[in-house]
Design a protein around this motif. Structure first.
Motif, PDB file in Angstrom:
ATOM      1  N   VAL A  23     118.431 -40.571  11.734  1.00  0.00           N
ATOM      2  CA  VAL A  23     119.124 -39.307  11.432  1.00  0.00           C
ATOM      3  C   VAL A  23     119.458 -39.234   9.938  1.00  0.00           C
ATOM      4  O   VAL A  23     119.246 -38.198   9.294  1.00  0.00           O
ATOM      5  CB  VAL A  23     120.401 -39.163  12.288  1.00  0.00           C
ATOM      6  N   LEU A  24     119.934 -40.332   9.376  1.00  0.00           N
ATOM      7  CA  LEU A  24     120.289 -40.342   7.956  1.00  0.00           C
ATOM      8  C   LEU A  24     119.066 -40.175   7.056  1.00  0.00           C
ATOM      9  O   LEU A  24     119.095 -39.395   6.100  1.00  0.00           O
ATOM     10  CB  LEU A  24     121.038 -41.635   7.605  1.00  0.00           C
ATOM     11  N   THR A  25     117.977 -40.911   7.352  1.00  0.00           N
ATOM     12  CA  THR A  25     116.784 -40.781   6.494  1.00  0.00           C
ATOM     13  C   THR A  25     116.114 -39.426   6.673  1.00  0.00           C
ATOM     14  O   THR A  25     115.585 -38.868   5.713  1.00  0.00           O
ATOM     15  CB  THR A  25     115.763 -41.917   6.735  1.00  0.00           C
ATOM     16  N   LEU A  26     116.140 -38.872   7.886  1.00  0.00           N
ATOM     17  CA  LEU A  26     115.580 -37.532   8.090  1.00  0.00           C
ATOM     18  C   LEU A  26     116.357 -36.505   7.266  1.00  0.00           C
ATOM     19  O   LEU A  26     115.765 -35.691   6.551  1.00  0.00           O
ATOM     20  CB  LEU A  26     115.614 -37.162   9.575  1.00  0.00           C
ATOM     21  N   THR A  27     117.677 -36.583   7.333  1.00  0.00           N
ATOM     22  CA  THR A  27     118.517 -35.662   6.565  1.00  0.00           C
ATOM     23  C   THR A  27     118.293 -35.854   5.070  1.00  0.00           C
ATOM     24  O   THR A  27     118.120 -34.889   4.323  1.00  0.00           O
ATOM     25  CB  THR A  27     120.012 -35.885   6.904  1.00  0.00           C
ATOM     26  N   GLY A  28     118.283 -37.113   4.639  1.00  0.00           N
ATOM     27  CA  GLY A  28     118.081 -37.403   3.223  1.00  0.00           C
ATOM     28  C   GLY A  28     116.714 -36.985   2.711  1.00  0.00           C
ATOM     29  O   GLY A  28     116.567 -36.569   1.558  1.00  0.00           O
ATOM     30  N   THR A  29     115.704 -37.080   3.558  1.00  0.00           N
ATOM     31  CA  THR A  29     114.347 -36.697   3.153  1.00  0.00           C
ATOM     32  C   THR A  29     114.219 -35.185   3.005  1.00  0.00           C
ATOM     33  O   THR A  29     113.592 -34.696   2.069  1.00  0.00           O
ATOM     34  CB  THR A  29     113.317 -37.203   4.196  1.00  0.00           C
ATOM     35  N   GLN A  51     117.810 -31.419  -7.130  1.00  0.00           N
ATOM     36  CA  GLN A  51     116.387 -31.708  -7.005  1.00  0.00           C
ATOM     37  C   GLN A  51     116.148 -32.691  -5.870  1.00  0.00           C
ATOM     38  O   GLN A  51     116.803 -33.722  -5.783  1.00  0.00           O
ATOM     39  CB  GLN A  51     115.863 -32.308  -8.320  1.00  0.00           C
ATOM     40  N   GLY A  52     115.212 -32.344  -4.997  1.00  0.00           N
ATOM     41  CA  GLY A  52     114.807 -33.232  -3.913  1.00  0.00           C
ATOM     42  C   GLY A  52     113.348 -33.578  -4.094  1.00  0.00           C
ATOM     43  O   GLY A  52     112.797 -33.425  -5.180  1.00  0.00           O
ATOM     44  N   ILE A  53     112.704 -34.006  -3.022  1.00  0.00           N
ATOM     45  CA  ILE A  53     111.275 -34.306  -3.135  1.00  0.00           C
ATOM     46  C   ILE A  53     110.429 -33.130  -2.658  1.00  0.00           C
ATOM     47  O   ILE A  53     109.222 -33.113  -2.856  1.00  0.00           O
ATOM     48  CB  ILE A  53     110.892 -35.610  -2.396  1.00  0.00           C
ATOM     49  N   GLN A  83     106.107 -38.168  -5.945  1.00  0.00           N
ATOM     50  CA  GLN A  83     104.897 -38.131  -5.121  1.00  0.00           C
ATOM     51  C   GLN A  83     104.878 -39.279  -4.111  1.00  0.00           C
ATOM     52  O   GLN A  83     104.512 -39.084  -2.943  1.00  0.00           O
ATOM     53  CB  GLN A  83     103.646 -38.195  -6.008  1.00  0.00           C
ATOM     54  N   VAL A  84     105.277 -40.473  -4.553  1.00  0.00           N
ATOM     55  CA  VAL A  84     105.315 -41.629  -3.647  1.00  0.00           C
ATOM     56  C   VAL A  84     106.336 -41.377  -2.532  1.00  0.00           C
ATOM     57  O   VAL A  84     106.067 -41.652  -1.362  1.00  0.00           O
ATOM     58  CB  VAL A  84     105.641 -42.930  -4.436  1.00  0.00           C
ATOM     59  N   ALA A  85     107.492 -40.835  -2.895  1.00  0.00           N
ATOM     60  CA  ALA A  85     108.520 -40.528  -1.891  1.00  0.00           C
ATOM     61  C   ALA A  85     108.005 -39.493  -0.894  1.00  0.00           C
ATOM     62  O   ALA A  85     108.268 -39.591   0.308  1.00  0.00           O
ATOM     63  CB  ALA A  85     109.794 -40.029  -2.571  1.00  0.00           C
ATOM     64  N   ARG A  86     107.236 -38.527  -1.382  1.00  0.00           N
ATOM     65  CA  ARG A  86     106.658 -37.499  -0.489  1.00  0.00           C
ATOM     66  C   ARG A  86     105.697 -38.112   0.520  1.00  0.00           C
ATOM     67  O   ARG A  86     105.519 -37.589   1.615  1.00  0.00           O
ATOM     68  CB  ARG A  86     105.910 -36.433  -1.310  1.00  0.00           C
ATOM     69  N   GLY A  87     105.065 -39.207   0.158  1.00  0.00           N
ATOM     70  CA  GLY A  87     104.145 -39.868   1.083  1.00  0.00           C
ATOM     71  C   GLY A  87     104.837 -40.868   1.996  1.00  0.00           C
ATOM     72  O   GLY A  87     104.593 -40.890   3.204  1.00  0.00           O
ATOM     73  N   LEU A  88     105.716 -41.693   1.423  1.00  0.00           N
ATOM     74  CA  LEU A  88     106.303 -42.784   2.200  1.00  0.00           C
ATOM     75  C   LEU A  88     107.452 -42.355   3.105  1.00  0.00           C
ATOM     76  O   LEU A  88     107.628 -42.930   4.180  1.00  0.00           O
ATOM     77  CB  LEU A  88     106.771 -43.907   1.263  1.00  0.00           C
ATOM     78  N   MET A  89     108.241 -41.360   2.706  1.00  0.00           N
ATOM     79  CA  MET A  89     109.382 -40.964   3.542  1.00  0.00           C
ATOM     80  C   MET A  89     108.923 -40.410   4.901  1.00  0.00           C
ATOM     81  O   MET A  89     109.412 -40.849   5.938  1.00  0.00           O
ATOM     82  CB  MET A  89     110.299 -39.979   2.802  1.00  0.00           C
ATOM     83  N   PRO A  90     107.972 -39.463   4.944  1.00  0.00           N
ATOM     84  CA  PRO A  90     107.492 -38.997   6.257  1.00  0.00           C
ATOM     85  C   PRO A  90     106.815 -40.114   7.061  1.00  0.00           C
ATOM     86  O   PRO A  90     106.964 -40.186   8.279  1.00  0.00           O
ATOM     87  CB  PRO A  90     106.500 -37.889   5.923  1.00  0.00           C
ATOM     88  N   THR A  91     106.082 -41.007   6.367  1.00  0.00           N
ATOM     89  CA  THR A  91     105.444 -42.130   7.046  1.00  0.00           C
ATOM     90  C   THR A  91     106.502 -43.009   7.704  1.00  0.00           C
ATOM     91  O   THR A  91     106.361 -43.422   8.859  1.00  0.00           O
ATOM     92  CB  THR A  91     104.615 -42.968   6.044  1.00  0.00           C
ATOM     93  N   LEU A 131     111.922 -50.569   5.411  1.00  0.00           N
ATOM     94  CA  LEU A 131     111.428 -50.976   4.092  1.00  0.00           C
ATOM     95  C   LEU A 131     110.600 -49.866   3.442  1.00  0.00           C
ATOM     96  O   LEU A 131     110.684 -49.645   2.231  1.00  0.00           O
ATOM     97  CB  LEU A 131     110.593 -52.254   4.210  1.00  0.00           C
ATOM     98  N   LEU A 132     109.807 -49.148   4.269  1.00  0.00           N
ATOM     99  CA  LEU A 132     108.988 -48.051   3.735  1.00  0.00           C
ATOM    100  C   LEU A 132     109.838 -46.915   3.165  1.00  0.00           C
ATOM    101  O   LEU A 132     109.392 -46.201   2.277  1.00  0.00           O
ATOM    102  CB  LEU A 132     108.063 -47.488   4.817  1.00  0.00           C
ATOM    103  N   SER A 133     111.038 -46.734   3.684  1.00  0.00           N
ATOM    104  CA  SER A 133     111.901 -45.702   3.103  1.00  0.00           C
ATOM    105  C   SER A 133     112.746 -46.263   1.966  1.00  0.00           C
ATOM    106  O   SER A 133     113.096 -45.547   1.034  1.00  0.00           O
ATOM    107  CB  SER A 133     112.789 -45.051   4.170  1.00  0.00           C
ATOM    108  N   LEU A 134     113.048 -47.551   2.007  1.00  0.00           N
ATOM    109  CA  LEU A 134     113.852 -48.153   0.946  1.00  0.00           C
ATOM    110  C   LEU A 134     113.091 -48.223  -0.382  1.00  0.00           C
ATOM    111  O   LEU A 134     113.682 -48.039  -1.447  1.00  0.00           O
ATOM    112  CB  LEU A 134     114.308 -49.551   1.373  1.00  0.00           C
ATOM    113  N   VAL A 135     111.778 -48.449  -0.313  1.00  0.00           N
ATOM    114  CA  VAL A 135     110.971 -48.577  -1.533  1.00  0.00           C
ATOM    115  C   VAL A 135     110.997 -47.293  -2.374  1.00  0.00           C
ATOM    116  O   VAL A 135     111.358 -47.340  -3.557  1.00  0.00           O
ATOM    117  CB  VAL A 135     109.523 -49.015  -1.200  1.00  0.00           C
TER     118      VAL A 135
END
Length: 189
Positions: A23-29, A51-53, A83-91, A131-135
């Motif tokens: 829930v937190l990472t979804l909201t943050g993303t 500014q977000g991603i 760009q990396v956040a746009r790829g890794l956060m949804p993954t 880890l994929l969201s922390l990076v």
């Protein structure tokens, strides 16, 4: 004679922490507040650019006037950390959902005994998703002041980054708790 607990504590901890992390990472993303830009030259003093991603919002706080979909005049969205956040956060989010489904099957509270191997595998998947969201969150934070912004404006961390950090840590801790299930696999053999 005391009946043994059907669901080990570590599994319960994992099944509580990981959905909270999701829930937190979804909201943050999804929210456009990874970084706040204020004191922008040639703008009223109470204007803040969030500014977000995915989006950029401009808010004039004194009159509660907020507009999203702002033009990216400085090439913020083209920066590698964004760009990396746009790829890794949804993954990471998809992996978390997958891990939670596998965890639910492994923990199997409705059965006599949990399936420890499956719960342990779910723990590894959830650990990886954390880890994929922390990076990208860590990288973005490291580059926060290097990303393009209007000259002499003030930059601060936005609440979305904080939510992502907390969510990532909860997923990592929940994943680690579930990986303790591997201990039972070894013990059973």
């Amino acid at each position: 004679y005391l009946p043994s607990m059907r669901t080990p504590t570590a599994m319960i901890v994992g099944l509580v922490l990981c959905p909270c992390g999701l829930v937190l990472t979804l909201t943050g993303t999804l929210t456009p507040n990874w970084r706040q830009v204020s004191l922008i030259p040639n703008q009223p003093i109470d204007v803040i650019l969030e500014q977000g991603i995915w989006d950029m919002c401009r808010e004039q706080q004194s009159i509660h006037d907020r507009h999203c979909g702002q033009a990216d005049e400085l090439g913020y969205f083209e920066q590698v950390p964004v760009q990396v956040a746009r790829g890794l956060m949804p993954t990471s989010l998809v992996l978390t959902l997958l891990g939670l489904v596998v965890a639910a099957l492994g923990v199997r509270c409705w059965q006599e005994k949990p399936w420890h191997l499956l719960a342990g595998i779910a723990g590894l998947v959830l650990l990886l998703s954390g880890l994929l969201s922390l990076v990208p969150v860590s990288w973005y934070t490291h580059e926060l002041w290097a990303l393009p912004a209007p000259a002499s404006s003030k930059l601060v961390v936005g609440y979305s980054l904080v939510l992502n950090y907390l969510g990532s840590c909860l997923e990592i801790l929940g994943g680690l708790a579930l990986t303790l299930s591997f201990h039972h696999c070894c013990k059973d053999r």
